[in-house]
Motif scaffolding. Sequence first.
Motif, mmCIF file in Angstrom:
data_model
loop_
_atom_site.group_PDB
_atom_site.id
_atom_site.type_symbol
_atom_site.label_atom_id
_atom_site.label_comp_id
_atom_site.label_asym_id
_atom_site.label_seq_id
_atom_site.Cartn_x
_atom_site.Cartn_y
_atom_site.Cartn_z
ATOM 1 N N ILE A 12 0.832 -1.201 0.000
ATOM 2 C CA ILE A 12 0.000 0.000 0.000
ATOM 3 C C ILE A 12 0.868 1.253 0.000
ATOM 4 C CG2 ILE A 12 -1.711 1.300 1.317
ATOM 5 C CD1 ILE A 12 -2.754 -1.383 2.396
ATOM 6 N N ALA A 13 1.907 1.249 0.829
ATOM 7 C CA ALA A 13 2.802 2.402 0.913
ATOM 8 C C ALA A 13 3.516 2.650 -0.408
ATOM 9 C CB ALA A 13 3.815 2.189 2.038
ATOM 10 N N GLN A 14 3.960 1.587 -1.059
ATOM 11 C CA GLN A 14 4.654 1.725 -2.339
ATOM 12 C C GLN A 14 3.730 2.324 -3.399
ATOM 13 O OE1 GLN A 14 6.113 -1.972 -3.932
ATOM 14 N NE2 GLN A 14 7.524 -0.966 -5.354
ATOM 15 N N LEU A 15 2.501 1.845 -3.441
ATOM 16 C CA LEU A 15 1.538 2.367 -4.405
ATOM 17 C C LEU A 15 1.211 3.828 -4.107
ATOM 18 C CD1 LEU A 15 -0.225 1.719 -6.838
ATOM 19 C CD2 LEU A 15 -2.000 0.920 -5.263
ATOM 20 N N ALA A 16 1.092 4.167 -2.828
ATOM 21 C CA ALA A 16 0.803 5.554 -2.451
ATOM 22 C C ALA A 16 1.932 6.487 -2.856
ATOM 23 C CB ALA A 16 0.564 5.645 -0.949
ATOM 24 N N HIS B 275 -8.106 -5.954 2.066
ATOM 25 C CA HIS B 275 -6.910 -6.362 2.814
ATOM 26 C C HIS B 275 -7.268 -6.785 4.240
ATOM 27 C CE1 HIS B 275 -3.976 -5.204 -0.194
ATOM 28 N NE2 HIS B 275 -4.508 -3.991 -0.286
ATOM 29 N N MET B 276 -8.373 -6.281 4.738
ATOM 30 C CA MET B 276 -8.743 -6.513 6.135
ATOM 31 C C MET B 276 -9.433 -7.873 6.274
ATOM 32 S SD MET B 276 -10.651 -3.858 8.719
ATOM 33 C CE MET B 276 -12.149 -3.772 7.732
ATOM 34 N N ASP B 277 -8.681 -8.862 6.678
ATOM 35 C CA ASP B 277 -9.214 -10.204 6.903
ATOM 36 C C ASP B 277 -9.085 -10.555 8.380
ATOM 37 O OD1 ASP B 277 -6.494 -10.574 7.162
ATOM 38 O OD2 ASP B 277 -6.266 -11.719 5.306
ATOM 39 N N LEU B 278 -9.298 -11.810 8.716
ATOM 40 C CA LEU B 278 -9.255 -12.217 10.116
ATOM 41 C C LEU B 278 -7.860 -12.037 10.711
ATOM 42 C CD1 LEU B 278 -11.292 -13.267 12.154
ATOM 43 C CD2 LEU B 278 -10.574 -15.602 11.604
ATOM 44 N N ARG B 279 -6.843 -12.332 9.916
ATOM 45 C CA ARG B 279 -5.468 -12.148 10.406
ATOM 46 C C ARG B 279 -5.186 -10.672 10.663
ATOM 47 N NH1 ARG B 279 -1.414 -15.001 6.748
ATOM 48 N NH2 ARG B 279 -1.752 -16.734 8.178
ATOM 49 N N TRP B 280 -5.708 -9.809 9.780
ATOM 50 C CA TRP B 280 -5.508 -8.362 9.945
ATOM 51 C C TRP B 280 -6.151 -7.876 11.249
ATOM 52 C CZ3 TRP B 280 -3.022 -5.179 6.247
ATOM 53 C CH2 TRP B 280 -3.082 -3.803 6.511
ATOM 54 N N LEU B 281 -7.362 -8.338 11.516
ATOM 55 C CA LEU B 281 -8.034 -7.953 12.749
ATOM 56 C C LEU B 281 -7.317 -8.497 13.979
ATOM 57 C CD1 LEU B 281 -11.906 -8.140 12.183
ATOM 58 C CD2 LEU B 281 -10.460 -6.137 12.465
ATOM 59 N N VAL C 85 -6.777 2.187 10.939
ATOM 60 C CA VAL C 85 -5.542 2.977 10.992
ATOM 61 C C VAL C 85 -4.408 2.234 10.287
ATOM 62 C CG1 VAL C 85 -3.744 3.858 12.537
ATOM 63 C CG2 VAL C 85 -6.156 4.281 13.053
ATOM 64 N N MET C 86 -4.334 0.926 10.467
ATOM 65 C CA MET C 86 -3.292 0.127 9.826
ATOM 66 C C MET C 86 -3.415 0.149 8.308
ATOM 67 S SD MET C 86 -3.442 -3.009 12.569
ATOM 68 C CE MET C 86 -2.847 -4.234 11.412
ATOM 69 N N LEU C 87 -4.617 0.394 7.785
ATOM 70 C CA LEU C 87 -4.818 0.510 6.339
ATOM 71 C C LEU C 87 -4.481 1.910 5.827
ATOM 72 C CD1 LEU C 87 -8.189 -1.428 5.878
ATOM 73 C CD2 LEU C 87 -5.975 -2.082 4.917
ATOM 74 N N LEU C 88 -4.844 2.926 6.592
ATOM 75 C CA LEU C 88 -4.670 4.300 6.129
ATOM 76 C C LEU C 88 -3.276 4.855 6.373
ATOM 77 C CD1 LEU C 88 -8.050 5.921 7.278
ATOM 78 C CD2 LEU C 88 -7.507 4.793 5.121
ATOM 79 N N GLU C 89 -2.646 4.404 7.434
ATOM 80 C CA GLU C 89 -1.355 4.955 7.820
ATOM 81 C C GLU C 89 -0.285 4.835 6.735
ATOM 82 O OE1 GLU C 89 0.626 3.382 11.432
ATOM 83 O OE2 GLU C 89 -0.073 5.264 12.320
ATOM 84 N N PRO C 90 -0.156 3.691 6.033
ATOM 85 C CA PRO C 90 0.862 3.615 4.982
ATOM 86 C C PRO C 90 0.657 4.631 3.862
ATOM 87 C CG PRO C 90 0.067 1.422 5.566
ATOM 88 C CD PRO C 90 -0.841 2.401 6.238
ATOM 89 N N VAL D 269 -16.301 1.077 2.190
ATOM 90 C CA VAL D 269 -16.343 0.421 3.496
ATOM 91 C C VAL D 269 -15.634 1.270 4.548
ATOM 92 C CG1 VAL D 269 -15.605 -1.600 4.812
ATOM 93 C CG2 VAL D 269 -16.538 -1.890 2.508
ATOM 94 N N LEU D 270 -14.453 1.766 4.218
ATOM 95 C CA LEU D 270 -13.683 2.550 5.189
ATOM 96 C C LEU D 270 -14.345 3.892 5.462
ATOM 97 C CD1 LEU D 270 -9.996 1.855 4.095
ATOM 98 C CD2 LEU D 270 -11.473 0.569 5.637
ATOM 99 N N LEU D 271 -14.835 4.562 4.415
ATOM 100 C CA LEU D 271 -15.488 5.850 4.618
ATOM 101 C C LEU D 271 -16.760 5.684 5.440
ATOM 102 C CD1 LEU D 271 -15.042 7.512 1.110
ATOM 103 C CD2 LEU D 271 -13.766 7.978 3.205
ATOM 104 N N ARG D 272 -17.473 4.579 5.235
ATOM 105 C CA ARG D 272 -18.684 4.333 6.007
ATOM 106 C C ARG D 272 -18.354 4.096 7.477
ATOM 107 N NH1 ARG D 272 -20.785 0.874 2.788
ATOM 108 N NH2 ARG D 272 -19.946 -1.014 3.779
ATOM 109 N N LEU D 273 -17.286 3.354 7.752
ATOM 110 C CA LEU D 273 -16.880 3.105 9.139
ATOM 111 C C LEU D 273 -16.481 4.405 9.839
ATOM 112 C CD1 LEU D 273 -14.761 -0.164 8.775
ATOM 113 C CD2 LEU D 273 -17.004 0.057 9.859
ATOM 114 N N ILE D 274 -15.686 5.223 9.154
ATOM 115 C CA ILE D 274 -15.270 6.489 9.745
ATOM 116 C C ILE D 274 -16.479 7.372 10.007
ATOM 117 C CG2 ILE D 274 -13.961 8.611 9.324
ATOM 118 C CD1 ILE D 274 -11.933 6.905 7.784
ATOM 119 N N GLY D 275 -17.418 7.383 9.074
ATOM 120 C CA GLY D 275 -18.632 8.163 9.271
ATOM 121 C C GLY D 275 -19.425 7.706 10.479
ATOM 122 N N LYS D 276 -19.477 6.416 10.712
ATOM 123 C CA LYS D 276 -20.206 5.902 11.876
ATOM 124 C C LYS D 276 -19.516 6.297 13.174
ATOM 125 C CE LYS D 276 -22.449 1.977 9.597
ATOM 126 N NZ LYS D 276 -22.646 0.513 9.553
#
Length: 471
Positions: free
Chosen positions: A38-42, A56-62, A141-146, A213-220
């Motif tokens: 993600i960081a490389q693409l950004a 990217h957010m699966d059970l291992r990620w959680l 945060v782990m998704l957005l931070e990179p 999905v992420l924007l909806r979570l942040i909005g909630k």
Amino acid sequence: MFRMDPVEGRERRVAAPLEGNMAEASNSGPVLTKQQRIAQLAEQTPRMSFTSLAYHMDLRWLYEAYLRTRPDGATGVDGQTATDYAADLRGNLQRLLDQAKSGTYRASPVRRVHIPKGTGRETRPLGIPTFEDKVLQRAVVMLLEPIYERDFLDCSYGFRPGRSAHQALAALWQQTMAMRGGWIVEVDIRKFFDTLDHTHLREFLRQRIRDGVLLRLIGKWLKAGVLEDGVWTVGETGTPQGGVISPLLANVYLHYVLDEWFEREVKPRLKGRAFLVRYADDFVMGFACEEDARRVLEVLPKRFGKYGLQLHPEKTRLVPFRRPDASPDRSGSGSESSWESFDFLGFRHIWSRSKKGYWVVKRQTAPSRFGRALRGIAQWCRRHRHQSVSEQHRTLSQKVRGHFAYYGRLIGNYKSLQRFRHEVERVWRRWLSRRHRAGPMSWQRFSQLLKRYPLPVPTVWVSPLVVSSAT
């Protein structure tokens, strides 16, 4: 079992592996690999908006997010602890993942508490999310931070991986020394976390994030509201100070409102050199030219007002901070107390002579922070004066060491540390004296007690970064 958390810089749990497919989840390698991609693409596409991140957010990620969540933090409105949540960890994480991706997740309101802010009776409101909300916020945060770590500028230091308050102080010291002082604009944003505008925040986020999905979570989370004294309130502004995701959202907001504006629009129009050092919502600006400083100070309230923020009129000020021998009379005469100073991140900055006679910027514990720390010690001693002396000594030593750990990392602050230790001894003696009716404990008797239960001695530790900045 514990190990250091690379994100939060503190110890985190290493829980026993879960059963089934979660047996390998304790290995954070796959999560780090995804973050690196993600960081490389950004970095390769600085103007691209990410439309697909939630996959990217699966059970291992959680599970990794769960490991990075403090187990000893305060509980939310549901009272659930980390131990309670771990009783059925796999089931809880799977349910949380399904709800987050299906849109059925419901954010709980945060529990509001108040902590002392500084001098006087003013307090700072904190919002405590539930443990499950903390885990999911950490996962986001782990998704957005990179992504945002590639966008944020070097002037920003607060709540970022690998950055600290002492690095911000070192950068401030280096730049004020290089400019021989100049003019400092000391800024205070009034109730920043309470007045952060949701509409503007969403616009800022959409410049890089388009994942529904992420924007909806942040909005909630923004609309979850606050529960205080049994009353639930929801507003169109603010993000709870104390939430896991709040520091990142605050950095995103001020990145666009302040950092980019100052770097791209302000600095090219200035006559002289200038710099900005920001730690979360605390920041100072330095200018070589007084005219530049006054122009920026005049336009700052308009800039912040455009995005729903207000500057504190009494705490926002222009400080003439020229080196004493570089002032118009070039005399450098007068005592240190007569020279202008400013506070930043708990330290008072003032010009002073070094041991070799050179003019340097010295940092000392700010009076407001010194008083607040001492009042906290006094309140603790009053509440626990009936504990055994050994128990009191153990806790007081921890508190004193914590104070020294922060305020002892900069050279020139040794006298403040010594004074703090002495004041703590005086407070301790006063409250020990009130345990008995015999009257105050004599200093002779208290000195004998200190020989058996000595408080930590201050030592000034200078980080390699501060050393490199000073050379």
